[in-house]
Scaffold this motif. Structure first.
Motif, mmCIF file in Angstrom:
data_model
loop_
_atom_site.group_PDB
_atom_site.id
_atom_site.type_symbol
_atom_site.label_atom_id
_atom_site.label_comp_id
_atom_site.label_asym_id
_atom_site.label_seq_id
_atom_site.Cartn_x
_atom_site.Cartn_y
_atom_site.Cartn_z
ATOM 1 N N LEU A 87 0.831 -1.202 0.000
ATOM 2 C CA LEU A 87 0.000 0.000 0.000
ATOM 3 C C LEU A 87 0.869 1.256 0.000
ATOM 4 O O LEU A 87 0.581 2.231 -0.705
ATOM 5 C CB LEU A 87 -0.920 -0.015 1.229
ATOM 6 N N LEU B 204 2.110 1.878 -3.337
ATOM 7 C CA LEU B 204 1.081 2.421 -4.233
ATOM 8 C C LEU B 204 0.927 3.924 -4.056
ATOM 9 O O LEU B 204 0.861 4.678 -5.027
ATOM 10 C CB LEU B 204 -0.269 1.741 -3.951
ATOM 11 N N LEU B 205 0.873 4.357 -2.812
ATOM 12 C CA LEU B 205 0.571 5.756 -2.528
ATOM 13 C C LEU B 205 1.811 6.639 -2.466
ATOM 14 O O LEU B 205 1.711 7.855 -2.645
ATOM 15 C CB LEU B 205 -0.155 5.865 -1.183
ATOM 16 N N ARG C 41 2.491 10.295 1.109
ATOM 17 C CA ARG C 41 1.031 10.278 1.136
ATOM 18 C C ARG C 41 0.511 9.244 2.121
ATOM 19 O O ARG C 41 -0.498 9.463 2.797
ATOM 20 C CB ARG C 41 0.489 9.963 -0.265
ATOM 21 N N HIS C 42 1.209 8.113 2.206
ATOM 22 C CA HIS C 42 0.811 7.066 3.129
ATOM 23 C C HIS C 42 0.859 7.589 4.561
ATOM 24 O O HIS C 42 -0.104 7.438 5.330
ATOM 25 C CB HIS C 42 1.740 5.856 2.959
ATOM 26 N N LEU D 114 -3.303 1.677 7.427
ATOM 27 C CA LEU D 114 -4.102 2.678 6.726
ATOM 28 C C LEU D 114 -5.422 2.088 6.252
ATOM 29 O O LEU D 114 -6.455 2.757 6.270
ATOM 30 C CB LEU D 114 -3.303 3.228 5.534
ATOM 31 N N TRP E 295 -5.126 13.722 -4.559
ATOM 32 C CA TRP E 295 -4.273 12.542 -4.441
ATOM 33 C C TRP E 295 -4.911 11.308 -5.057
ATOM 34 O O TRP E 295 -4.291 10.567 -5.808
ATOM 35 C CB TRP E 295 -3.976 12.255 -2.967
ATOM 36 N N PHE F 45 -4.227 8.706 -8.228
ATOM 37 C CA PHE F 45 -4.040 7.267 -8.087
ATOM 38 C C PHE F 45 -4.894 6.494 -9.080
ATOM 39 O O PHE F 45 -4.484 5.501 -9.653
ATOM 40 C CB PHE F 45 -4.373 6.854 -6.650
#
Lengths: 161, 161
Positions: free
Chosen positions: A141, A144-145, A149-150, B33, B156, B160
């Motif tokens: 994850l 991905l971000l 951003r995570h 998250l 954001w 994505f």
DNA sequence: TATTGTTATACTCTATAACTATA
DNA sequence: TATAGTTATAGAGTATAACAATA
């Protein structure tokens, strides 16, 4: 089969065999945060389920295991309320975790109506592996971000909750 | 009943009638998250369904209506692919939208297998009201997150997707 | 052979009601 | 009366498989 379909679509799209759905406009959907949150959430659950497949653990089960680990001896009612899981659903979910010998329900001395929840030794051992896989999912994850951003999203949403 | 339950819980908590579930620790869940995204997504869907209740429209139906509006004449396959809805599920979903006379399926001249999707006049009129309610929902969400976070998250996640 | 749309089945998750046993 | 937990049911959403019509 998710992957099989994606592969087929990509191949077919390259050959231009069907109208490129990629070019469809989102219209007003583009201004709805809920749409994007939902798509992200689906991605996350799919990745979680796939990554945790070796232990056959689903997101809701995982959340219950972690809460019981962090709060041994609490009742189903309080665990359910914390996670927003209906007691009816939690009862069946715990039935499955009990069947796998990961969670035990003990009598609660002070209130005979309620059950106190604990991880079994077997459950604790399983959870070690499960957490390792979950950590891998979290890395997916983060990839991905992007790390920034995570981190930022985690801070924001923790605050909200 | 969501609201009824929340009200009851708050009242009971004030009187200290059951162990304060609020004090349960999240444990490792606090670093995932996905957990927070899921909770936010649930909040969003519940608010959406409640706000759109006067028109009895659910999120998936709304997304299809907007896509068809923005892309009239496209096939079920392309709409489904764009939204990540399985064709089997989309077939049933469209059956319901057709029953309500909001969407029409026409024969596609170039390919007799596929159906071209259009909003009906009635569907366009309904969509005006539906969009107003959806706008109210979006305001609710913006109020929850704060304008800055709402805007930033949208940017954001659009990126994505 | 492959794709479009359909129907059917199964499973997860959510929501609700009804029930028991306790309080 | 109210709460804890259970069971049952119904609906949405997801995942598959099988099928007819068409490409």
């Amino acid at each position: 089969m998710k992957r099989r379909r994606a592969k087929r679509s990509a191949a077919a799209a390259k050959k231009g065999r069907f109208p490129a759905a990629d070019t469809l406009a989102l219209g007003q959907l583009d201004n709805h945060l809920g749409y994007f949150v939902r798509r992200l959430q689906i991605w996350i659950f799919q990745d979680f389920i796939r990554t945790l497949a070796p232990m056959k653990v689903r997101p809701a089960q995982y959340s219950v295991l972690l809460i019981v680990e962090a709060n041994p001896g609490r009742t189903q009612a309080s665990v359910g309320q914390k996670l927003g899981i209906e007691r009816a659903r939690l009862a069946r979910l715990l039935h499955e975790l009990e069947r796998r010998k990961w969670v035990a329900r003990h009598a609660n001395g002070s209130d005979a109506r309620s059950h106190s929840l604990y991880l079994t030794v077997e459950g604790e051992k399983a959870l070690v592996k499960i957490k390792q896989l979950a950590e891998q999912h979290e890395l997916n994850l983060r990839a991905l971000l992007g790390q920034k951003r995570h981190r930022q999203s985690l801070d924001w949403l923790r605050d909200f909750a």
